[in-house]
Design an enzyme around this catalytic site. Structure first.
Site, short mmCIF file in Angstrom:
data_model
loop_
_atom_site.label_atom_id
_atom_site.label_comp_id
_atom_site.label_asym_id
_atom_site.label_seq_id
_atom_site.Cartn_x
_atom_site.Cartn_y
_atom_site.Cartn_z
N SER A 56 0.81 -1.22 0.00
CA SER A 56 0.00 0.00 0.00
C SER A 56 0.84 1.27 0.00
O SER A 56 0.34 2.33 -0.37
CB SER A 56 -0.94 0.02 1.21
OG SER A 56 -0.20 -0.05 2.42
N ASP A 341 -2.09 8.87 7.43
CA ASP A 341 -3.10 8.09 8.16
C ASP A 341 -2.39 7.18 9.17
O ASP A 341 -1.25 7.45 9.55
CB ASP A 341 -4.00 7.31 7.19
CG ASP A 341 -3.26 6.27 6.36
OD1 ASP A 341 -2.07 5.99 6.67
OD2 ASP A 341 -3.84 5.74 5.40
N HIS A 344 0.55 5.29 6.69
CA HIS A 344 1.24 5.78 5.50
C HIS A 344 1.71 7.23 5.64
O HIS A 344 1.05 8.03 6.28
CB HIS A 344 0.31 5.66 4.29
CG HIS A 344 -0.27 4.30 4.12
ND1 HIS A 344 -1.54 3.98 4.56
CD2 HIS A 344 0.25 3.17 3.58
CE1 HIS A 344 -1.78 2.70 4.30
NE2 HIS A 344 -0.71 2.19 3.70
#
Length: 381
Positions: A56, A341, A344
């Site tokens: 991600s 967040d 990340h």
């Protein structure tokens, strides 16, 4: 039959376009690519293409259509990105977006969305929740593990090889950058998860040995498919991300988690030294993400960063107990945050790290930086 003939025509046209792009991409500055984003004007492309594998941190939309809980194709993700929410787990650019820009390439398309001339400068195969191990991330249901990402690359390569032939395809690939950033989820969404038995089966060193044994096999597979220029990103100080900070009532880094991942980074460095010595023509470089992160925290004011211990978008302690929800209002001063967040970095941090990896010294990327790697002329074996 008419539909089949039309399908074959478009397939042939696609292969022709791909082949022309790889023939044109000379890896030298100022190469002219009529299929490029500027409509044929001379552009500075240091390499023909970049192929991206990971999770991600660099996924740019491959999970959007999967039956997965690991998605970021909703606002406020992409709030500072020109295309809005695309599936990037950031408010804007990821690290590989900035690296592509520095290489003179357009943004690399997601494999799930790439078609036609979209693939001319490379493909991004990264998938949120993916790991080195196939079982990693199963709590998110759909994801594309590293082995499957490699198979997806092979599908792309088959198209190129069918058109160019094996020799010309190999010459093109030897000039391309292969960026790989794997391993985070093998800890966050495997070893540290209570519904996995991994922690009961392996200690930290044994698990790192297992991961890097698999990692070595996977990177050798890419090498055998023609990859020669590799950029490998290490793991950061994962005990200091908001999700882990939130598990402490004092909101402090987990040294237990930081120590847990140290053997992995150590093993990866040793693996790359071995691969550089034993694979003819290969050039593997290592980005020391942990060192970059420590520098950002220690010298945060120098970088204009004032919030280093909580997410810009999220809920709960350190804004890390629940990650960024759809249409949640994020912090307004995003460029002052290290974390976007619970897991990340912000676009600003992604860009800082990318630039240091691109032209930094051996304290952060070695044995050479990405700019130096791009300019090396490697002939396929």
């Amino acid at each position: 039959m008419a539909n089949m003939s039309m399908f074959c025509f478009w397939q042939l046209l696609l292969l022709l376009v791909i082949g022309m792009a790889f023939n044109i991409g000379s890896g030298q500055e100022g190469g002219e690519n009529p299929f490029g984003p500027d409509g044929g004007r001379r552009v500075r492309e240091m390499v023909p293409a970049m192929f991206v594998f990971g999770d991600s941190l660099i996924d740019n939309g491959n999970n959007n259509d999967l039956p997965s809980f690991a998605k970021a194709n909703y606002f406020p993700y992409g709030i500072d990105f020109n295309g809005g929410p695309t599936g990037r787990f950031s408010n804007g650019y990821t690290m590989v977006d900035e690296i592509a820009s520095l290489l003179g390439l357009p943004l690399i398309p997601a494999y799930s969305e790439a078609s036609g001339d979209d693939v001319l400068h490379g493909v991004n195969y990264a998938s949120a929740a993916a790991g080195i191990l196939d079982i990693t991330g199963r709590n998110f249901v759909g994801r594309i593990p590293f082995d499957q990402q490699i198979r997806n690359f092979q599908s792309t390569l088959d198209q190129i090889t069918d058109n160019l032939g094996a020799i010309d395809a190999a010459q093109a690939l030897a000039k391309c950058i292969f960026f790989v950033g794997m391993g985070s989820n093998d800890y966050l969404n495997n070893y540290l998860m209570p519904n996995y038995q991994t922690k009961n089966q392996y200690n930290a060193q044994q698990y790192a040995d297992l991961l890097v044994q698999q990692y070595t096999r996977q990177l050798r597979t890419l090498y055998n498919l023609g990859a020669r220029k590799f950029v490998i990103a290490g793991l950061g100080r994962m005990g200091c991300i908001p999700s882990i900070l939130a598990q402490s009532t004092q909101g402090i880094c987990s040294e237990e988690v930081n120590q847990l991942v140290l053997p992995f980074n150590t093993n990866v460095k040793a693996m790359l030294n071995s691969l550089n010595s034993n694979l003819p023509g290969a050039r593997f470089i290592y980005i020391d993400i942990a060192h970059l992160f420590e520098d950002l925290i220690t010298n945060s004011r120098t970088y204009g960063l004032s919030v280093v211990n909580r997410g810009c978008c999220g809920i709960g302690r350190n804004r890390g107990q629940i990650t960024c929800l759809p249409f949640q209002t994020p912090c307004p001063n995003r460029d002052q945050y290290v974390f976007w967040d619970a897991f990340h970095p912000t676009e600003k941090v992604n860009i800082i790290m990318a630039r240091k990896a691109f032209n930094g010294d051996t304290s952060v990327v070695y044995p050479m930086n990405i700019q130096q790697l791009a300019t090396i002329d490697i002939e396929p074996n």
